[in-house]
Design an enzyme around this catalytic site. Structure first.
Site, mmCIF file in Angstrom:
data_model
loop_
_atom_site.group_PDB
_atom_site.id
_atom_site.type_symbol
_atom_site.label_atom_id
_atom_site.label_comp_id
_atom_site.label_asym_id
_atom_site.label_seq_id
_atom_site.Cartn_x
_atom_site.Cartn_y
_atom_site.Cartn_z
ATOM 1 N N LEU A 79 0.842 -1.218 0.000
ATOM 2 C CA LEU A 79 0.000 0.000 0.000
ATOM 3 C C LEU A 79 0.861 1.246 0.000
ATOM 4 C CD1 LEU A 79 -2.682 -0.605 2.757
ATOM 5 C CD2 LEU A 79 -3.145 0.157 0.432
ATOM 6 N N GLY A 80 1.972 1.150 0.690
ATOM 7 C CA GLY A 80 2.847 2.328 0.781
ATOM 8 C C GLY A 80 4.016 2.039 1.692
ATOM 9 N N GLY A 125 6.002 3.100 5.174
ATOM 10 C CA GLY A 125 5.977 3.845 6.431
ATOM 11 C C GLY A 125 7.403 3.949 6.932
ATOM 12 N N PHE A 157 10.532 2.667 8.628
ATOM 13 C CA PHE A 157 11.147 1.358 8.870
ATOM 14 C C PHE A 157 10.591 0.216 8.046
ATOM 15 C CE2 PHE A 157 10.698 3.389 13.142
ATOM 16 C CZ PHE A 157 11.927 4.010 13.109
ATOM 17 N N GLY A 158 9.703 0.452 7.108
ATOM 18 C CA GLY A 158 9.246 -0.690 6.316
ATOM 19 C C GLY A 158 7.993 -0.376 5.531
ATOM 20 N N ARG A 159 7.479 -1.448 4.899
ATOM 21 C CA ARG A 159 6.321 -1.237 4.024
ATOM 22 C C ARG A 159 5.014 -1.503 4.739
ATOM 23 N NH1 ARG A 159 8.935 -4.486 -0.859
ATOM 24 N NH2 ARG A 159 10.169 -2.812 -1.715
ATOM 25 N N VAL A 160 3.957 -0.989 4.119
ATOM 26 C CA VAL A 160 2.604 -1.294 4.590
ATOM 27 C C VAL A 160 1.927 -2.103 3.477
ATOM 28 C CG1 VAL A 160 0.436 -0.347 5.433
ATOM 29 C CG2 VAL A 160 2.563 0.897 5.868
ATOM 30 N N LYS A 190 1.597 -3.161 8.643
ATOM 31 C CA LYS A 190 2.870 -2.448 8.585
ATOM 32 C C LYS A 190 3.962 -3.423 9.031
ATOM 33 C CE LYS A 190 5.344 1.349 10.730
ATOM 34 N NZ LYS A 190 5.322 2.688 11.261
ATOM 35 N N ASP A 226 3.767 15.321 13.483
ATOM 36 C CA ASP A 226 4.105 15.239 12.054
ATOM 37 C C ASP A 226 2.819 15.246 11.231
ATOM 38 O OD1 ASP A 226 5.787 15.206 9.869
ATOM 39 O OD2 ASP A 226 6.069 13.025 9.882
ATOM 40 N N LYS A 284 0.489 16.219 8.441
ATOM 41 C CA LYS A 284 0.618 16.723 7.063
ATOM 42 C C LYS A 284 -0.332 15.877 6.214
ATOM 43 C CE LYS A 284 4.636 13.772 6.599
ATOM 44 N NZ LYS A 284 6.034 13.626 6.276
ATOM 45 N N ASN A 341 -0.132 12.101 5.918
ATOM 46 C CA ASN A 341 -0.481 11.276 7.066
ATOM 47 C C ASN A 341 -1.976 11.302 7.362
ATOM 48 O OD1 ASN A 341 2.081 10.372 7.518
ATOM 49 N ND2 ASN A 341 2.614 12.015 8.925
ATOM 50 N N ASP A 398 0.300 7.280 11.221
ATOM 51 C CA ASP A 398 1.737 7.489 11.428
ATOM 52 C C ASP A 398 2.038 8.286 12.685
ATOM 53 O OD1 ASP A 398 4.409 7.591 11.331
ATOM 54 O OD2 ASP A 398 4.585 8.470 9.344
ATOM 55 N N THR A 410 7.951 17.829 9.518
ATOM 56 C CA THR A 410 8.323 17.967 8.118
ATOM 57 C C THR A 410 8.427 19.448 7.814
ATOM 58 O OG1 THR A 410 7.071 15.977 7.709
ATOM 59 C CG2 THR A 410 7.568 17.327 5.791
HETATM 60 C C1 PIT Z 1 -2.751 2.903 3.959
HETATM 61 C C2 PIT Z 1 -3.911 2.352 4.462
HETATM 62 C C3 PIT Z 1 -3.981 2.050 5.806
HETATM 63 C C4 PIT Z 1 -2.929 2.283 6.649
HETATM 64 C C5 PIT Z 1 -1.775 2.823 6.140
HETATM 65 C C6 PIT Z 1 -1.672 3.140 4.804
HETATM 66 C C7 PIT Z 1 -0.707 3.057 7.071
HETATM 67 C C8 PIT Z 1 0.333 3.814 6.816
HETATM 68 C C9 PIT Z 1 1.362 4.059 7.801
HETATM 69 C C10 PIT Z 1 1.292 3.577 9.084
HETATM 70 C C11 PIT Z 1 2.281 3.876 9.980
HETATM 71 C C12 PIT Z 1 3.369 4.662 9.593
HETATM 72 C C13 PIT Z 1 3.420 5.160 8.310
HETATM 73 C C14 PIT Z 1 2.417 4.861 7.423
HETATM 74 O O1 PIT Z 1 4.349 4.947 10.496
HETATM 75 O O2 PIT Z 1 -5.118 1.516 6.300
HETATM 76 O O3 PIT Z 1 -2.691 3.218 2.650
HETATM 77 O O4 PIT Z 1 2.258 3.405 11.238
#
Ligand code: PIT
Length: 448
Positions: free
Chosen positions: A24-25, A27, A29-32, A47, A141, A143, A146, A159, A181
């Site tokens: 999905l994206g 975050g 330290f790693g991916r979601v 995550k 943070d 923005k 997030n 986040d 940011t």
């Molecule tokens: C999505 C959909 C969803 C959750 C996320 C992304 C979470 C993103 C995320 C979570 C974190 C972080 C950074 C990004 O530090 O349901 O597209 O804890």
């Protein structure tokens, strides 16, 4: 992704429970990933955090804090943490799945949103932020990246990687960590003299409101130093097409003085916030064609609208000159640095920076001692006084400007300037050379 626990026809299965799907994206330290709970058939956002990365970045505390905070805040406009799992190498956070993407993506696509749509998102944002504050949690943070949107058009804050709890405040009752940011960060946070987390979050909400309504950042400049100056002065322009109520509210949020900045109880009473709109589903239609902006503002608004800019740590480093970030941190502390010290960014964790400083001190001769100084610094002190000015002392402050990016500020803290200069050029610079980060250079090619 590393094989977690087993393979199933559809993909990797975590602990026999979650089938891990597409990314999905990213975050901290790693991916979601999207993941499906095999017991319930429901999907979550998973995550995946690599433990080694967190340990290497010295950020164990940060991830533990994020988990602690997310468990503490359950609110319809905050992405929920369902459960935390761990294997030998990874930590997994099963989060509520939100499918509508980032609010940021919507602004980029549409340029800006209509005032009633902005009001809908902004009210939900304030509801989430106020709830966090009532639980002693400050996001730090905020923005549009997030802020996620669900399929019904509801906003969900995500986040909490940089969030702080009220009990992290120092004796003065203020928070002291420089984070956030650039572009969304309150002036008092940039000044680094301690800040009230609630006031700083409200400033970021003000920037978000501006971005929603104007389609550009209020404080934008190609030169990061000029941008920081604009933030400190509250130097921005409100587009003329905004309603009078919006034009009255924005300056109260983007007030550079935190003690006069609007509070949540005052904000929720303002005409813009309380305005009732004819109830209709939130549409993502672009705003109606604008009335021609007043001539005085036209050039500026045009320029800004083309490039809604998000500045990040990468920009911050790449815009710095000769690895000297000192213009960003002007003030009396610059004096010690001008005498030969340095100010640089690094992706090395604090522990790595400190061990290099220790190595330099050991090589410095005269048996320099390294001690911890304050919450985020170390002091190197010579054991003998060589000149008339006493023992050589060097202070190194290390602070985080973004996830995995530290800024190290090295200054003379005592002793003779010539001795300090030669210590810097002969011991310190060579010891730090390979960890200085320059965004445009391949790793290892940077010189201090
Ligand atoms: C999505 C959909 C969803 C959750 C996320 C992304 C979470 C993103 C995320 C979570 C974190 C972080 C950074 C990004 O530090 O349901 O597209 O804890």
């Amino acid at each position: 992704m590393e094989a977690v626990e087993g393979e199933k026809k559809g993909g990797v299965v975590l602990q026999g429970r979650y089938e891990i799907g597409r990314v999905l994206g990213r975050g901290n330290f790693g991916r979601v990933h999207v993941a499906r709970d095999l017991r319930t058939g429901k999907s979550v956002a998973m995550k995946v955090v690599t433990k080694e990365k967190v340990v290497r970045a010295g950020m164990v505390e940060q991830i533990m804090r994020e988990i602690g905070v997310m468990k503490r805040v359950s609110h319809p406009n905050i992405v929920e943490l369902h459960e935390v799992m761990a294997t030998r190498t990874k930590i997994y956070l099963a989060l509520e799945l939100v499918r509508g993407g980032e609010l940021f993506g919507r602004i980029v696509r549409l340029g800006r949103v209509r005032e009633d749509v902005a009001r809908h998102y902004f009210r939900q944002l304030i509801s989430a932020v106020d709830f966090c504050h009532s639980r002693g949690v400050y996001h730090r943070d905020l923005k549009p990246e997030n802020l996620l949107l669900d399929e019904a058009g509801n906003l969900k804050v995500v986040d909490f990687g940089l969030s702080a709890l009220a009990d992290h405040a120092r004796a003065d009752g203020l928070l002291h960590t420089l984070c956030g940011t650039p572009g969304y960060t309150a002036p008092e946070v940039l000044r680094d003299k301690g800040y009230d987390g609630a006031k700083a979050d409200l400033w970021s909400c003000g920037v978000i409101l501006y971005v929603l309504l104007a389609g550009s950042l209020p404080f934008a400049d190609d030169n990061i130093v000029t941008m920081y100056r604009k933030v400190q002065r509250g130097d921005y322009r409100c587009p003329t097409w905004l309603s009078t109520d919006a034009r009255r509210l924005i300056p109260r949020l983007l007030d550079p003085n935190p003690s006069t900045r609007i509070t949540v109880p005052q904000l929720v009473e303002t005409p813009w916030f309380t305005k009732t709109s004819i109830s209709k589903p939130i549409s993502i239609e672009p705003p109606a064609a604008d009335p021609a902006p007043a001539p005085a503002c036209a050039a500026q608004e045009e320029g800004e609208k083309d490039e809604p800019e998000t500045l990040n740590a990468f920009h911050l480093i790449s815009l710095s000159e000769g690895f000297d970030l000192s213009p960003l941190f002007e003030g009396d502390s610059a004096n010690g640095r001008r005498e030969g010290g340095m100010l640089f960014a690094t992706r090395e964790p604090a522990s790595g920076v400190i061990s290099r400083l220790e190595a330099a001190a050991a090589r410095g001769g005269g048996g320099m001692r390294v001690t911890k100084s304050g919450a985020r610094g170390v002091r190197l002190e010579g054991s003998e006084s060589r000149g008339t000015k006493g023992r050589l002392a060097v202070a190194a402050d290390i602070f985080s400007v973004a996830p995995s990016v530290l800024v190290v500020d090295v200054k003379k803290d005592g002793g003779d300037t010539l001795e300090y200069r030669s210590f810097c050029s002969e011991q310190l610079r060579p010891a730090l050379q390979d960890i200085v980060w320059a965004a445009t250079d391949p790793p290892g090619t940077a010189a201090v």
